[in-house]
Enzyme design. Sequence first.
Site, PDB file in Angstrom:
ATOM      1  N   PRO A  36      21.279  14.152  25.241  1.00  0.00           N
ATOM      2  CA  PRO A  36      20.000  13.481  25.516  1.00  0.00           C
ATOM      3  C   PRO A  36      19.629  12.458  24.445  1.00  0.00           C
ATOM      4  O   PRO A  36      18.691  12.636  23.692  1.00  0.00           O
ATOM      5  CB  PRO A  36      19.001  14.631  25.583  1.00  0.00           C
ATOM      6  CG  PRO A  36      19.603  15.710  24.737  1.00  0.00           C
ATOM      7  CD  PRO A  36      21.093  15.522  24.730  1.00  0.00           C
ATOM      8  N   ALA A  38      18.960   8.116  24.081  1.00  0.00           N
ATOM      9  CA  ALA A  38      17.909   7.317  24.730  1.00  0.00           C
ATOM     10  C   ALA A  38      18.067   7.351  26.258  1.00  0.00           C
ATOM     11  O   ALA A  38      17.137   7.701  26.980  1.00  0.00           O
ATOM     12  CB  ALA A  38      17.953   5.896  24.198  1.00  0.00           C
ATOM     13  N   GLY A  40      19.948   9.329  28.173  1.00  0.00           N
ATOM     14  CA  GLY A  40      19.898  10.699  28.700  1.00  0.00           C
ATOM     15  C   GLY A  40      18.473  11.217  28.766  1.00  0.00           C
ATOM     16  O   GLY A  40      18.091  11.908  29.710  1.00  0.00           O
ATOM     17  N   ASN A 122      29.357   3.605  28.438  1.00  0.00           N
ATOM     18  CA  ASN A 122      30.144   2.372  28.344  1.00  0.00           C
ATOM     19  C   ASN A 122      31.614   2.741  28.189  1.00  0.00           C
ATOM     20  O   ASN A 122      31.931   3.746  27.551  1.00  0.00           O
ATOM     21  CB  ASN A 122      29.769   1.608  27.065  1.00  0.00           C
ATOM     22  CG  ASN A 122      28.607   0.660  27.267  1.00  0.00           C
ATOM     23  OD1 ASN A 122      28.236   0.323  28.384  1.00  0.00           O
ATOM     24  ND2 ASN A 122      28.037   0.215  26.146  1.00  0.00           N
ATOM     25  N   ALA A 148      16.912   1.790  27.424  1.00  0.00           N
ATOM     26  CA  ALA A 148      16.040   2.858  26.929  1.00  0.00           C
ATOM     27  C   ALA A 148      16.073   2.843  25.410  1.00  0.00           C
ATOM     28  O   ALA A 148      17.068   2.440  24.798  1.00  0.00           O
ATOM     29  CB  ALA A 148      16.509   4.212  27.445  1.00  0.00           C
ATOM     30  N   LYS A 203      32.108  -4.056  34.372  1.00  0.00           N
ATOM     31  CA  LYS A 203      31.282  -3.723  33.206  1.00  0.00           C
ATOM     32  C   LYS A 203      32.153  -3.725  31.950  1.00  0.00           C
ATOM     33  O   LYS A 203      31.746  -4.226  30.895  1.00  0.00           O
ATOM     34  CB  LYS A 203      30.624  -2.345  33.430  1.00  0.00           C
ATOM     35  CG  LYS A 203      29.746  -1.855  32.295  1.00  0.00           C
ATOM     36  CD  LYS A 203      28.340  -2.404  32.395  1.00  0.00           C
ATOM     37  CE  LYS A 203      27.480  -2.246  31.157  1.00  0.00           C
ATOM     38  NZ  LYS A 203      27.305  -0.929  30.608  1.00  0.00           N
ATOM     39  N   ASN A 207      31.709  -5.820  28.479  1.00  0.00           N
ATOM     40  CA  ASN A 207      31.658  -5.138  27.174  1.00  0.00           C
ATOM     41  C   ASN A 207      32.766  -5.618  26.240  1.00  0.00           C
ATOM     42  O   ASN A 207      32.558  -5.699  25.028  1.00  0.00           O
ATOM     43  CB  ASN A 207      31.748  -3.614  27.349  1.00  0.00           C
ATOM     44  CG  ASN A 207      30.474  -3.007  27.900  1.00  0.00           C
ATOM     45  OD1 ASN A 207      30.503  -2.166  28.783  1.00  0.00           O
ATOM     46  ND2 ASN A 207      29.324  -3.436  27.401  1.00  0.00           N
ATOM     47  N   ASN A 211      30.506  -7.000  23.212  1.00  0.00           N
ATOM     48  CA  ASN A 211      30.369  -5.970  22.173  1.00  0.00           C
ATOM     49  C   ASN A 211      31.124  -6.295  20.882  1.00  0.00           C
ATOM     50  O   ASN A 211      30.507  -6.324  19.806  1.00  0.00           O
ATOM     51  CB  ASN A 211      30.720  -4.589  22.739  1.00  0.00           C
ATOM     52  CG  ASN A 211      29.723  -4.140  23.798  1.00  0.00           C
ATOM     53  OD1 ASN A 211      29.189  -4.966  24.517  1.00  0.00           O
ATOM     54  ND2 ASN A 211      29.452  -2.866  23.901  1.00  0.00           N
ATOM     55  N   GLU A 285      32.556   2.436  20.159  1.00  0.00           N
ATOM     56  CA  GLU A 285      33.269   2.790  21.401  1.00  0.00           C
ATOM     57  C   GLU A 285      34.492   1.890  21.628  1.00  0.00           C
ATOM     58  O   GLU A 285      34.987   1.807  22.747  1.00  0.00           O
ATOM     59  CB  GLU A 285      32.315   2.650  22.591  1.00  0.00           C
ATOM     60  CG  GLU A 285      31.124   3.567  22.519  1.00  0.00           C
ATOM     61  CD  GLU A 285      30.024   3.184  23.500  1.00  0.00           C
ATOM     62  OE1 GLU A 285      29.572   4.050  24.246  1.00  0.00           O
ATOM     63  OE2 GLU A 285      29.630   2.003  23.524  1.00  0.00           O
TER      64      GLU A 285
HETATM   65  O1  PAF Z   1      26.837  -2.128  25.304  1.00  0.00           O
HETATM   66  C1  PAF Z   1      25.835  -2.826  25.489  1.00  0.00           C
HETATM   67  O2  PAF Z   1      25.041  -3.138  24.603  1.00  0.00           O
HETATM   68  C2  PAF Z   1      25.550  -3.309  26.900  1.00  0.00           C
HETATM   69  O3  PAF Z   1      26.439  -2.676  27.775  1.00  0.00           O
HETATM   70  C3  PAF Z   1      25.603  -4.836  27.090  1.00  0.00           C
HETATM   71  C4  PAF Z   1      25.770  -5.160  28.536  1.00  0.00           C
HETATM   72  C5  PAF Z   1      26.697  -5.453  26.292  1.00  0.00           C
HETATM   73  C6  PAF Z   1      24.273  -5.451  26.735  1.00  0.00           C
HETATM   74  O4  PAF Z   1      23.909  -5.327  25.412  1.00  0.00           O
END
Ligand code: PAF
Length: 322
Positions: A36, A38, A40, A122, A148, A203, A207, A211, A285
Amino acid sequence: MARLRAIFIGNTFISSYSLGKFAPIIIQMKIVILGPGAIGSLWACCLSRAGHSVSLWSQHQCDSIYLQQEHLPAIQFTSNNKDKLASADLLLVTLKAPNVMPAIKEIALNIAQQTIVVLMHNGMGTAEAINTLLPNNPLVIATTTHGAFRPKPSQVLHTGKGYTELGGYNDGGKRCDFLQPVFEHALPKTSWHCDIFTPIWHKLAINCIINPLTAIDQVKNGELSSAKYQEVITLLIDEINQVLKAEDIDVTHENLTTKVHQVIEATSDNYSSMHQDIFHKRPSEIDFITGYLLQRAKAHNISAPVNQTLFQKIKQIEQDHD
Ligand code: PAF
């Protein structure tokens, strides 16, 4: 296998198991949220307010946790209760990818075979391992763009309205489309995908670009729209596009470029999750984002040197933190 159908009347979740005959019963789902943080905590509050019986499983060994969403009345959740876990209809895993396998290994003996496991994080690569560890459990993958934030342990803020996509990973999971109205009712918008790999790969592609770049340079997502990043973004998209095509994912260079720039713009004021992990010297990650992409590139004999360079830079930063 029994098939759960779900409809809602007002706030009441009405379901029926169809075992040949239609035998309606009224139930609430028994849900345990593993991790849990943000996102969760947000789901915990929303699913609880939607009438489900929600409890938490946290790394902090405590019997109960109070959570307040925005300024709504606080909800008391039981936590780390083995009976609740053993009788759960649904285990919603909202841990970060690197923590999923170690946490599920610890509680695997307390997870019943009929409990549906939903992975929401992610990156990719955890579902394969969980499916091997829990081969009889229906396994569902989810991705969400809701934002969140937990300003303090007892409060969660819904900082950005988004959408959630769900779809089955294994045969049992593919029969769980009745979860769509459950999630939709708790926190709209939600859609069910017969082929969840397409949205998950899209997605992952986003990322893989946002990221590592924002984490290495310690910039907000919006910085990536400046001229200095356009060449590297194009090179990354070239490599990612080849891997997605080899994975049979419906994509073009143009729509990947459009999507990436849409997300950069929509989240321009945000610090990406990897930016925050690197900033706070936490493990990131990267293995489940760029690392997963590189594994699949290797399997298809595709060279991805630009992604490889970003991967190594993040690994180097993490090593320096150690
Ligand atoms: O990992 C993240 O922060 C998000 O998935 C994204 C889409 C890159 C937005 O900040």
